[in-house]
Design a protein around this motif. Structure first.
Motif, PDB file in Angstrom:
ATOM      1  N   SER A 156       3.463  -1.410   3.952  1.00 54.35           N
ATOM      2  CA  SER A 156       3.695  -0.379   2.801  1.00 54.35           C
ATOM      3  C   SER A 156       4.306  -0.927   1.750  1.00 54.35           C
ATOM      4  N   LEU A 157       4.400  -0.329   0.461  1.00 55.68           N
ATOM      5  CA  LEU A 157       5.096  -1.016  -0.718  1.00 55.68           C
ATOM      6  C   LEU A 157       6.410  -1.031  -0.574  1.00 55.68           C
ATOM      7  N   GLY A 158       7.240  -0.156   0.168  1.00 58.43           N
ATOM      8  CA  GLY A 158       8.569  -0.148   0.497  1.00 58.43           C
ATOM      9  C   GLY A 158       8.777  -1.413   1.152  1.00 58.43           C
ATOM     10  N   GLY A 159       8.009  -1.641   2.433  1.00 58.62           N
ATOM     11  CA  GLY A 159       8.429  -2.627   3.126  1.00 58.62           C
ATOM     12  C   GLY A 159       8.174  -4.064   2.389  1.00 58.62           C
ATOM     13  N   VAL A 160       7.112  -4.167   1.720  1.00 60.36           N
ATOM     14  CA  VAL A 160       6.943  -5.245   0.965  1.00 60.36           C
ATOM     15  C   VAL A 160       7.956  -5.781  -0.059  1.00 60.36           C
ATOM     16  N   LEU A 161       8.577  -4.558  -0.855  1.00 61.02           N
ATOM     17  CA  LEU A 161       9.751  -4.688  -1.710  1.00 61.02           C
ATOM     18  C   LEU A 161      10.838  -5.239  -0.998  1.00 61.02           C
ATOM     19  N   ALA A 162      11.245  -4.850  -0.006  1.00 60.15           N
ATOM     20  CA  ALA A 162      12.439  -5.153   1.142  1.00 60.15           C
ATOM     21  C   ALA A 162      12.372  -6.731   1.215  1.00 60.15           C
ATOM     22  N   ARG A 163      11.089  -7.039   1.637  1.00 62.48           N
ATOM     23  CA  ARG A 163      10.973  -8.359   2.105  1.00 62.48           C
ATOM     24  C   ARG A 163      11.082  -9.184   0.910  1.00 62.48           C
ATOM     25  N   ALA A 164      10.658  -8.797  -0.350  1.00 64.12           N
ATOM     26  CA  ALA A 164      10.684  -9.674  -1.271  1.00 64.12           C
ATOM     27  C   ALA A 164      12.243  -9.899  -1.710  1.00 64.12           C
ATOM     28  N   ALA A 165      13.050  -8.856  -1.721  1.00 60.87           N
ATOM     29  CA  ALA A 165      14.273  -8.970  -1.732  1.00 60.87           C
ATOM     30  C   ALA A 165      15.285  -9.766  -1.041  1.00 60.87           C
ATOM     31  N   ALA A 166      14.699  -9.637   0.368  1.00 57.57           N
ATOM     32  CA  ALA A 166      15.453 -10.611   1.379  1.00 57.57           C
ATOM     33  C   ALA A 166      14.937 -12.211   1.370  1.00 57.57           C
ATOM     34  N   LEU A 167      13.704 -12.332   1.096  1.00 58.24           N
ATOM     35  CA  LEU A 167      13.293 -13.531   0.741  1.00 58.24           C
ATOM     36  C   LEU A 167      13.893 -14.193  -0.198  1.00 58.24           C
ATOM     37  N   ARG A 168      14.078 -13.612  -1.556  1.00 57.72           N
ATOM     38  CA  ARG A 168      14.842 -14.267  -2.425  1.00 57.72           C
ATOM     39  C   ARG A 168      16.226 -14.785  -2.258  1.00 57.72           C
ATOM     40  N   THR A 169      17.179 -13.947  -1.345  1.00 54.45           N
ATOM     41  CA  THR A 169      18.229 -14.011  -1.012  1.00 54.45           C
ATOM     42  C   THR A 169      18.436 -15.144  -0.081  1.00 54.45           C
ATOM     43  N   TYR A 224       0.989  -1.081  -0.005  1.00 56.83           N
ATOM     44  CA  TYR A 224      -0.018  -0.095  -0.018  1.00 56.83           C
ATOM     45  C   TYR A 224       0.799   1.312  -0.136  1.00 56.83           C
ATOM     46  N   LEU A 225       0.472   2.228  -1.009  1.00 50.66           N
ATOM     47  CA  LEU A 225       1.278   3.471  -1.087  1.00 50.66           C
ATOM     48  C   LEU A 225       1.359   4.227   0.488  1.00 50.66           C
ATOM     49  N   ASP A 226       0.102   4.208   0.834  1.00 47.12           N
ATOM     50  CA  ASP A 226       0.025   5.049   2.238  1.00 47.12           C
ATOM     51  C   ASP A 226      -0.011   3.967   3.424  1.00 47.12           C
ATOM     52  N   GLY A 227       0.526   2.728   3.371  1.00 50.32           N
ATOM     53  CA  GLY A 227       0.491   1.727   4.304  1.00 50.32           C
ATOM     54  C   GLY A 227       1.481   1.863   5.350  1.00 50.32           C
ATOM     55  N   ASP A 228       1.675   1.037   6.356  1.00 49.52           N
ATOM     56  CA  ASP A 228       2.244   1.060   7.596  1.00 49.52           C
ATOM     57  C   ASP A 228       2.801  -0.299   7.988  1.00 49.52           C
ATOM     58  N   ASP A 229       3.940  -0.585   7.962  1.00 49.46           N
ATOM     59  CA  ASP A 229       4.307  -1.890   8.374  1.00 49.46           C
ATOM     60  C   ASP A 229       4.199  -2.329   9.646  1.00 49.46           C
ATOM     61  N   ALA A 230       3.571  -1.408  10.325  1.00 50.22           N
ATOM     62  CA  ALA A 230       3.233  -1.903  11.855  1.00 50.22           C
ATOM     63  C   ALA A 230       1.707  -2.313  11.797  1.00 50.22           C
ATOM     64  N   THR A 231       1.177  -2.319  10.684  1.00 51.12           N
ATOM     65  CA  THR A 231      -0.463  -2.643  10.675  1.00 51.12           C
ATOM     66  C   THR A 231      -0.357  -3.551   9.601  1.00 51.12           C
ATOM     67  N   GLU A 232      -1.704  -4.007   9.287  1.00 46.84           N
ATOM     68  CA  GLU A 232      -2.383  -4.941   8.653  1.00 46.84           C
ATOM     69  C   GLU A 232      -2.008  -4.577   7.084  1.00 46.84           C
ATOM     70  N   TYR A 233      -1.646  -3.530   6.728  1.00 42.23           N
ATOM     71  CA  TYR A 233      -1.564  -2.725   5.496  1.00 42.23           C
ATOM     72  C   TYR A 233      -0.151  -2.492   5.293  1.00 42.23           C
TER      73      TYR A 233
END
Length: 306
Positions: free
Chosen positions: A86-99, A75-84
């Motif tokens: 953020s886009l940035g947080g999701v991308l960081a996790r995708a990169a970490a998961l691949r590694t 979510y563009l206006d999401g918060d990683d501390a909530t159930e929504y």
């Protein structure tokens, strides 16, 4: 009862169906390529349960079209501390998961190549361009350190014209299809294609608007909900051209639409309005199409596009 040498005489025997060859051969089941990057749906707007439900349905449609697809929502206006998240947080996790997956494979003694290319493909949940929202998406991708690839928005596209037609017909503002020649009493004779994102969005919506006009055989003109006077100006032009009963068709999926904006526009134009496109099946298919194009694959054939 079967004998030791085969089935009892007279009973039907199920034989394997021969594999069809040639041009009428059934296509092989299509699955996502092994090690393919995640599809990340970038969802605009203030997160809510309704928006999450819509996004999850869109992602579900994409997964059904390409089994094995790893798809997540940011979510563009999401918060990683909530159930929504953020886009940035999701991308960081995708990169970490691949590694992490690569390191686990190496530790297990498997022969694997080091991951290359993007860890995620970001598809904005937007029918048309919105410079302010796309700037947010690009910023999140840049902050991720270039481990993600960003696609275009979903439109213009004939499938969006189909979706608009369906939403208008659901509201009783257009006949269901061209093959049925009966008259709908409330059918509009002029359509305002409402979008957000200023003049660039209006120009892009106009292309899909031409496709919609061809389907409905009525004039269709695009206007910006977030541009003062745009809706009123287009409604006046349509009425001056002879339209008596207008309808508002949102060229919007829903999350990018601010509360009350559509109702205010309908009052300004003095006309009825259809619902936003929402999770119409074509939206999920277009999301997958953008993802597949970024990777150079075809969801229909499961093979690289040459």
């Amino acid at each position: 009862m079967s004998s030791p040498t085969g089935p009892t005489p007279g009973l039907p025997v199920r034989m394997p169906r021969p594999r069809q060859s040639g041009r009428h051969r059934r296509p092989e089941p299509v699955v996502a390529p092994e090690g393919a990057p995640a599809l990340v749906l970038a969802v605009p707007g203030v997160p809510s349960a309704a928006i999450r439900s819509l996004a999850e349905e869109v992602v579900s449609i994409a997964r059904s079209e390409l089994p094995g697809l790893e798809a997540v929502i940011g979510y563009l206006d999401g918060d990683d501390a909530t159930e929504y998240p953020s886009l940035g947080g999701v991308l960081a996790r995708a990169a970490a998961l691949r590694t992490e997956r690569y390191e686990l494979a190496v530790a297990a003694g498997r022969e694997v190549t080091a991951p290359e290319g993007p860890a995620a493909v970001v598809v904005p949940l937007l029918a048309g361009p919105d410079s302010a929202l796309l700037r947010q998406v690009r910023q999140a991708v840049m902050d991720d350190g270039n481990t993600a690839e960003l696609t275009d928005v979903l439109g213009p596209h004939p499938l969006l014209a189909e979706a608009l037609h369906v939403r208008l017909s659901e509201a009783g503002l257009a006949r269901a299809d061209r093959a049925r020649l009966f008259t709908v009493a409330t059918a509009a004779d002029g359509i305002i294609l409402a979008t957000v994102g200023g003049e660039e969005a209006v120009q892009a919506a106009g292309i899909t608007g031409m496709l919609l006009a061809a389907r409905l055989a009525v004039p269709v003109m695009a206007a910006a909900l977030d541009q003062e006077g745009s809706i009123a100006s287009i409604s006046e032009q349509l009425r001056a051209a002879g339209a008596e009963q207008l309808a508002l068709a949102p060229y919007l999926i829903g999350p990018e639409l601010a509360d009350g904006l559509l109702d205010a526009a309908a009052k300004e134009a003095d006309c009825a309005t259809a619902e936003a496109l929402g999770a119409y099946p074509a939206i999920g298919k277009l999301v997958l199409s953008q993802y597949a194009s970024a990777l150079g694959i075809s969801p229909q054939q499961g093979a690289p596009v040459h």
